[in-house]
Design a protein around this motif. Structure first.
Motif, PDB file in Angstrom:
ATOM      1  N   GLY A   3      20.708  -9.845 -39.920  1.00 42.60           N
ATOM      2  CA  GLY A   3      20.408 -10.114 -38.485  1.00 42.60           C
ATOM      3  C   GLY A   3      18.807 -10.387 -38.522  1.00 42.60           C
ATOM      4  O   GLY A   3      18.348 -11.253 -39.034  1.00 42.60           O
ATOM      5  N   GLN A   4      18.120  -9.580 -37.438  1.00 47.06           N
ATOM      6  CA  GLN A   4      16.754  -9.835 -37.157  1.00 47.06           C
ATOM      7  C   GLN A   4      15.587  -9.042 -38.257  1.00 47.06           C
ATOM      8  O   GLN A   4      14.464  -9.059 -38.014  1.00 47.06           O
ATOM      9  N   ILE A 151      39.746   3.794 -53.828  1.00 49.13           N
ATOM     10  CA  ILE A 151      38.303   4.159 -53.844  1.00 49.13           C
ATOM     11  C   ILE A 151      37.980   3.873 -52.317  1.00 49.13           C
ATOM     12  O   ILE A 151      38.245   3.359 -51.416  1.00 49.13           O
ATOM     13  N   LEU A 152      37.132   4.920 -52.007  1.00 46.56           N
ATOM     14  CA  LEU A 152      36.466   5.238 -50.615  1.00 46.56           C
ATOM     15  C   LEU A 152      35.216   3.909 -50.468  1.00 46.56           C
ATOM     16  O   LEU A 152      34.568   3.611 -51.387  1.00 46.56           O
ATOM     17  N   ASP A 153      35.305   3.538 -49.393  1.00 50.24           N
ATOM     18  CA  ASP A 153      34.208   2.698 -48.981  1.00 50.24           C
ATOM     19  C   ASP A 153      32.901   3.473 -48.583  1.00 50.24           C
ATOM     20  O   ASP A 153      32.887   4.202 -47.625  1.00 50.24           O
ATOM     21  N   PRO A 154      31.989   2.987 -49.695  1.00 50.28           N
ATOM     22  CA  PRO A 154      30.744   3.865 -49.613  1.00 50.28           C
ATOM     23  C   PRO A 154      29.755   3.435 -48.265  1.00 50.28           C
ATOM     24  O   PRO A 154      28.867   4.245 -48.121  1.00 50.28           O
ATOM     25  N   THR A 155      30.002   2.451 -47.369  1.00 49.09           N
ATOM     26  CA  THR A 155      29.268   2.050 -46.188  1.00 49.09           C
ATOM     27  C   THR A 155      29.561   2.840 -45.041  1.00 49.09           C
ATOM     28  O   THR A 155      28.989   2.924 -43.902  1.00 49.09           O
ATOM     29  N   TRP A 204      34.066 -10.536 -51.966  1.00 50.97           N
ATOM     30  CA  TRP A 204      34.052  -8.982 -51.726  1.00 50.97           C
ATOM     31  C   TRP A 204      33.183  -8.547 -50.809  1.00 50.97           C
ATOM     32  O   TRP A 204      31.951  -9.139 -50.764  1.00 50.97           O
ATOM     33  N   LYS A 205      33.570  -7.555 -49.956  1.00 58.83           N
ATOM     34  CA  LYS A 205      32.510  -7.034 -49.039  1.00 58.83           C
ATOM     35  C   LYS A 205      33.005  -5.629 -48.699  1.00 58.83           C
ATOM     36  O   LYS A 205      34.494  -5.220 -48.654  1.00 58.83           O
ATOM     37  N   TYR A 206      32.185  -5.014 -47.904  1.00 59.65           N
ATOM     38  CA  TYR A 206      32.642  -3.535 -47.627  1.00 59.65           C
ATOM     39  C   TYR A 206      32.441  -3.652 -45.899  1.00 59.65           C
ATOM     40  O   TYR A 206      32.124  -4.665 -45.326  1.00 59.65           O
ATOM     41  N   HIS A 207      32.810  -2.567 -45.266  1.00 55.54           N
ATOM     42  CA  HIS A 207      32.828  -2.434 -43.833  1.00 55.54           C
ATOM     43  C   HIS A 207      31.660  -2.866 -43.133  1.00 55.54           C
ATOM     44  O   HIS A 207      31.403  -3.461 -42.316  1.00 55.54           O
ATOM     45  N   ASP A 208      30.363  -2.365 -43.624  1.00 58.01           N
ATOM     46  CA  ASP A 208      29.097  -2.665 -43.033  1.00 58.01           C
ATOM     47  C   ASP A 208      28.536  -3.554 -44.102  1.00 58.01           C
ATOM     48  O   ASP A 208      28.185  -3.573 -44.967  1.00 58.01           O
ATOM     49  N   GLN A 209      28.374  -4.945 -43.370  1.00 59.04           N
ATOM     50  CA  GLN A 209      28.096  -6.155 -43.952  1.00 59.04           C
ATOM     51  C   GLN A 209      26.552  -6.286 -43.641  1.00 59.04           C
ATOM     52  O   GLN A 209      25.962  -7.343 -44.228  1.00 59.04           O
ATOM     53  N   SER A 210      25.944  -5.314 -43.003  1.00 58.81           N
ATOM     54  CA  SER A 210      24.457  -5.436 -42.760  1.00 58.81           C
ATOM     55  C   SER A 210      23.806  -4.809 -43.710  1.00 58.81           C
ATOM     56  O   SER A 210      22.325  -5.056 -43.884  1.00 58.81           O
ATOM     57  N   LYS A 211      23.983  -4.457 -44.757  1.00 61.58           N
ATOM     58  CA  LYS A 211      23.361  -3.422 -45.859  1.00 61.58           C
ATOM     59  C   LYS A 211      23.414  -4.477 -47.232  1.00 61.58           C
ATOM     60  O   LYS A 211      24.746  -4.827 -47.617  1.00 61.58           O
ATOM     61  N   THR A 212      22.517  -4.581 -48.020  1.00 62.48           N
ATOM     62  CA  THR A 212      22.520  -5.161 -49.327  1.00 62.48           C
ATOM     63  C   THR A 212      23.186  -4.053 -50.335  1.00 62.48           C
ATOM     64  O   THR A 212      23.216  -2.761 -50.116  1.00 62.48           O
ATOM     65  N   ASN A 213      23.571  -4.593 -51.535  1.00 60.72           N
ATOM     66  CA  ASN A 213      24.227  -3.775 -52.337  1.00 60.72           C
ATOM     67  C   ASN A 213      23.206  -2.686 -52.819  1.00 60.72           C
ATOM     68  O   ASN A 213      23.719  -1.375 -52.952  1.00 60.72           O
ATOM     69  N   ALA A 214      22.048  -3.077 -52.969  1.00 64.20           N
ATOM     70  CA  ALA A 214      21.199  -1.706 -53.257  1.00 64.20           C
ATOM     71  C   ALA A 214      20.855  -0.747 -52.161  1.00 64.20           C
ATOM     72  O   ALA A 214      20.858   0.438 -52.452  1.00 64.20           O
ATOM     73  N   GLU A 215      20.819  -1.163 -50.874  1.00 60.23           N
ATOM     74  CA  GLU A 215      20.761  -0.233 -49.986  1.00 60.23           C
ATOM     75  C   GLU A 215      22.121   0.560 -49.940  1.00 60.23           C
ATOM     76  O   GLU A 215      22.143   2.000 -49.420  1.00 60.23           O
ATOM     77  N   ILE A 216      23.331   0.346 -49.852  1.00 59.48           N
ATOM     78  CA  ILE A 216      24.537   0.863 -50.038  1.00 59.48           C
ATOM     79  C   ILE A 216      24.403   2.085 -51.452  1.00 59.48           C
ATOM     80  O   ILE A 216      24.682   3.158 -51.048  1.00 59.48           O
ATOM     81  N   ILE A 217      23.977   1.562 -52.332  1.00 60.12           N
ATOM     82  CA  ILE A 217      23.963   2.529 -53.462  1.00 60.12           C
ATOM     83  C   ILE A 217      22.606   3.534 -53.301  1.00 60.12           C
ATOM     84  O   ILE A 217      22.942   4.724 -53.379  1.00 60.12           O
ATOM     85  N   ASN A 218      21.534   3.012 -52.757  1.00 60.38           N
ATOM     86  CA  ASN A 218      20.631   4.055 -52.360  1.00 60.38           C
ATOM     87  C   ASN A 218      20.996   5.147 -51.393  1.00 60.38           C
ATOM     88  O   ASN A 218      20.650   6.376 -51.666  1.00 60.38           O
TER      89      ASN A 218
END
Length: 372
Positions: A3-4, A151-155, A204-218
């Protein structure tokens, strides 16, 4: 989909070797530059883990027996060892409920403490329950094995709250350390060795697509960290650079073995040799266990035991109790004593030419091993 918002992805740091500095020392110093504030255990970590003896077929009584016998080989009472309960204590799909083999995990922790050891527990944070709503689940990843596992959605906030609840629960039960496993596989649907041309399947994608892989993991790692409080955390199947400064310990490689020496050589000796620059710079680098069983030659395990014990890195032993003769008990007692104290980090001297380093600098002396 940012986004912005602007994403700060990295800070670039560089390092040059000093005069007469070995490549290994340069690499270690570089790791300190990359991670200026590691979160480290207060004392060296060592002890036992039951996985490579029973591979999940454990119980209250098996842990009690292991802890009773192995605690008798401990000589350093200023730094107590851990007794880590691996997979097998929980209901198949719920890591907040104990099964009938253990019945009471608080009582199990107290039993371990009564023998002078510190209790540790294994968990898999992203496994879903069979009765979970489909809206909580991660999308199915094409080509992924073990399709029976949900597996649970981590987002999703609900997932993070469940992870926090479970980690907090283990602290309430009285555990001093938690080993969390499988998160990279559960998030991406691939093991590291399968990530040849991409981290995961296309589309592949998760529910929240505004986060990067690294942010999801962090976000997942930080939830575990915050809920753990003063419990030590071992990351297993985690992203190394995202674990640095967050977890006290991190598994450096795939599983060693209580069944075949070749696997321990590949996943233990090799990985320890090339990952020790991370030890006490990113976290305490856990090279995994000594699978001390009748299936693995003692002359090889004796050397692996010595290397771990004198490397300065964590030492965990999985031992079949009925094979512990006087020679093995003496070796374990010495290994525990060595691993309990602060030591200089070991340095492989032939790591630039050997896949399984055999020449090591340990405690300011050169030691040669025979891994073949």
């Amino acid at each position: 989909m940012l986004g912005q918002r602007k994403l700060h992805t990295a800070d670039i740091v560089t390092n040059m070797s000093a005069p007469n500095e070995t490549p290994y020392a340069t690499l270690t110093r570089f790791c300190k530059i990359m991670c200026p504030k590691p979160r480290l255990p207060k004392q060296p970590v060592y002890g036992i883990n039951d996985w490579y003896v029973v591979y999940g077929n454990n119980s209250f009584n098996s842990i009690k027996e292991q802890t009773t016998v192995m605690s008798g080989l401990v000589s350093d009472t200023n730094n107590r060892p851990f007794s880590v309960i691996d997979d097998g204590w929980q209901q198949p799909d719920d890591f907040s409920i104990v099964n009938d083999k253990f019945k009471d995990m608080h009582k199990m922790a107290d039993e371990i403490k009564s023998h002078g050891m510190r209790p540790g527990l294994w968990t898999r944070p992203l496994i879903a329950r069979k009765d979970d709503s489909a809206s909580l689940l991660a999308p199915k990843i094409p080509g992924r094995g073990q399709t029976g596992e949900l597996i649970l959605d981590p987002t999703l906030p609900e997932t993070i709250e469940r992870v926090k609840h479970n980690i907090s629960l283990y602290k309430q039960w009285g555990y001093h350390m938690v080993k969390h496993d499988y998160s990279s596989y559960d998030i991406f649907g691939k093991w590291g060795m399968q990530m040849t041309d991409g981290l995961t399947a296309q589309g592949w994608k998760y529910h929240d697509q505004s986060k990067t892989n690294a942010e999801i993991i962090n976000n997942l790692y930080n939830a575990i960290r915050q809920s753990a409080g003063d419990m030590y955390i071992i990351g297993c199947n985690t992203m190394s650079h995202l674990s640095a400064g967050v977890f006290e310990l991190n598994r450096t490689g795939d599983d060693t073995s209580g069944k075949e020496w070749a696997r321990t050589k590949k996943m233990g000796v090799n990985t320890l040799g090339f990952r020790l620059p991370h030890h006490n710079t990113f976290y305490a680098a856990d090279g995994d266990c000594v699978g001390l069983t009748k299936d693995v030659p003692w002359d090889k395990n004796r050397q692996w035991l010595q290397l771990l014990a004198e490397s300065g890195a964590p030492l965990f032993i999985s031992a079949e109790l009925d094979i512990l003769d006087a020679d093995k008990k003496a070796a374990i007692k010495k290994a525990f004593a060595d691993a309990a104290k602060v030591q200089p980090t070991g340095e492989p001297l032939d790591w630039l030419t050997e896949q399984w380093p055999a020449k090591w600098k340990l405690n300011n002396r050169e030691v040669t091993f025979n891994w073949d």
